[in-house]
Design a protein around this motif. Sequence first.
Motif, mmCIF file in Angstrom:
data_model
loop_
_atom_site.group_PDB
_atom_site.id
_atom_site.type_symbol
_atom_site.label_atom_id
_atom_site.label_comp_id
_atom_site.label_asym_id
_atom_site.label_seq_id
_atom_site.Cartn_x
_atom_site.Cartn_y
_atom_site.Cartn_z
ATOM 1 N N LEU A 96 0.835 -1.204 0.000
ATOM 2 C CA LEU A 96 0.000 0.000 0.000
ATOM 3 C C LEU A 96 0.867 1.251 0.000
ATOM 4 O O LEU A 96 1.850 1.341 0.739
ATOM 5 N N LYS A 97 0.477 2.222 -0.823
ATOM 6 C CA LYS A 97 1.202 3.494 -0.907
ATOM 7 C C LYS A 97 0.318 4.689 -0.551
ATOM 8 O O LYS A 97 0.826 5.754 -0.213
ATOM 9 N N PHE A 132 6.581 16.121 7.980
ATOM 10 C CA PHE A 132 6.596 15.716 6.562
ATOM 11 C C PHE A 132 7.699 16.470 5.823
ATOM 12 O O PHE A 132 7.429 17.291 4.943
ATOM 13 N N PRO A 133 8.948 16.235 6.149
ATOM 14 C CA PRO A 133 10.041 17.053 5.594
ATOM 15 C C PRO A 133 10.217 16.931 4.092
ATOM 16 O O PRO A 133 10.789 17.832 3.475
ATOM 17 N N PHE A 183 3.952 4.689 3.479
ATOM 18 C CA PHE A 183 2.993 5.363 2.611
ATOM 19 C C PHE A 183 3.613 6.576 1.939
ATOM 20 O O PHE A 183 4.476 7.252 2.500
ATOM 21 N N GLU A 184 3.122 6.858 0.719
ATOM 22 C CA GLU A 184 3.544 8.039 -0.023
ATOM 23 C C GLU A 184 2.480 9.122 -0.023
ATOM 24 O O GLU A 184 2.777 10.285 -0.281
ATOM 25 N N VAL A 237 6.442 10.136 2.714
ATOM 26 C CA VAL A 237 5.159 10.752 2.381
ATOM 27 C C VAL A 237 5.413 11.988 1.525
ATOM 28 O O VAL A 237 6.074 12.929 1.949
ATOM 29 N N LYS A 238 4.889 11.946 0.322
ATOM 30 C CA LYS A 238 5.097 13.052 -0.618
ATOM 31 C C LYS A 238 3.831 13.865 -0.858
ATOM 32 O O LYS A 238 3.893 14.944 -1.428
ATOM 33 N N GLU A 239 2.694 13.324 -0.434
ATOM 34 C CA GLU A 239 1.424 14.027 -0.675
ATOM 35 C C GLU A 239 0.561 13.966 0.572
ATOM 36 O O GLU A 239 0.363 12.905 1.150
#
Length: 582
Positions: free
Chosen positions: A64-65, A137-138, A90-91, A114-116
């Motif tokens: 899962l992303k 969330f750096p 997760f992304e 996490v990018k989003e």
Amino acid sequence: MDLPEECWELICKAIDEDDYRFLESVSLVSTMFLSITNRVRSTFVVTDRTVPFLNRHLLRFRNLKRIRFSDFNQDLNSILLQVSRSGLDFESVDVSQMRYFPDFEKSGMMMKNVKELKCYGVGGFRDSDLVSIGVNFPFLEKLDISYPNSIPSRVSDSGVIELSSNLKGLLKINISGNSFITDKSLIALSQNCVLLREIIFRDCDFISSDCIKFVLRNSRNLESLAINGIGLRPRESLLSDAFLFARCLTELDLSDSFLSDELLCLIADAKLPLKKLLLSDCHGFTFDGILYLLAKYQTLVHLNLKGANFLSDEMVMELGMFFRSLTFLNLSFCSKLTGLAFFSIIERCVSLRCMIMVVTNFGVEEFSKELDFKSGIKFLYLSRNHNLRDECLEKISRHCPFVESLDVAQCPGITRDGILEVWRNCGELRSLDISRCTGIRSLGVVDFELPKLESLRACGTWIDDEALNMISKRCRGLLHLDLQGCLNVSSRGVKEVVQSCVRLREINLKYCEADNKMFTWMVFANPSLRKIVPPCGFSPTKKLENFLLRHGCVISQDSSELLSVAYRANGRDDDTLTRLII
């Protein structure tokens, strides 16, 4: 088929990208497919109903992303802690419209990849939450903090400035609806987040033209800009040369603004690499201004002119010379337009795939010659055209035989004859909306199959059990059936559909005269059922809810999620496209 497992995995990944819910049927085929679908599942939605089985799901789906919370009213922090203990990386995290912003630090959730982060409409959203985002969330690249659910807004410049100083790699941000932020916030974002490609700041009343000009000058990588409320002459004059500096701008949204022809000409002369232009509900400009603009940008693929009331058929035919590359066009609420404009556009625009013409004068036109072409358009939204008749609908079906999604809701001039012609001519049709088409009294006799029809919305029509009998025999691939307000429908017709349409997942019976005692039978007769909206006044017992849940089905009075899967047209989610139509 004797295909390598890697090939099946690619196929299942494609299904997951379209709609992960379709993987359920695939997983039942064999143990190999079950293993593959477990591996490729990338999105998980946490609801109140999935919480009891959450650990089991997290152990099953190890790749899962993306995780999203929806229809969730429990302790958000404790569930995030449970998710973090799964070890999944997760992304994308979506906590939009939750009652409060979660404490990610206490949850211990892994944040490094996490990018989003989506948190629009979150209750009580404040500056301290922005600080938390920046710290936890750096490596965030996409952030949506739009329209927080708090009055008055608790987000200020200090919170946004602190956020921007911690998110150096931010690429996209939506700060719409944070009504008290000022120029300081946008300037900080532009200076600190130098990689920014997309900025959305609608309904931010204290942002000045000087600030917009600064952002366009300073954000060299800016590809997409969405603002509204441009209108005062002084503000507009300050913007006059700002677009000359936006050399990478490919998407521009100026909806709900007062735009003069002079400003449109300045945008045209800026020679931007525009591909997407939204001028929805804009006023002040004329045909000359939009003609000059479109002549300069003939490579546009997306154009929204919703509410341009001055447009006539002749004007649109002239503009059509510049529509050769368009794949999406919205001409809704252009009350002077008729079918002449529509057929002229789809004949010229061979790349067009989605067109919206809601609330126009479609249907009053007269054709001097017979048309001879077939359009490749796939998504048509023509609702609330009160002059649309069967003859015109039949002509549309002949010239648009590849249409996959058709919306003709609230067109009272349409009868069963027009719908039968659509079904006969459009063999690729997956989604049909005939809601509140009061001229449809029945569906008659259909002597051909409709194997690809997956979604039928017939809210508020006079269709009866005989129509449902026909649907049960000819539309066996149906996934979604919305019968809200169909007063002539009874339990007999519903049973025929449930028993024959073996893939049916969702059915809406709100305001129908169906028997409240049939729900247990429904899940036994059709194991594919996942959601039932019962008739009004029905309150399920806890015992019934638990029984249905054990069979993978929920019973809910909320019919808002019962939308056609085909509304994901042109890469847009259900909410975005619905807003465009309305």
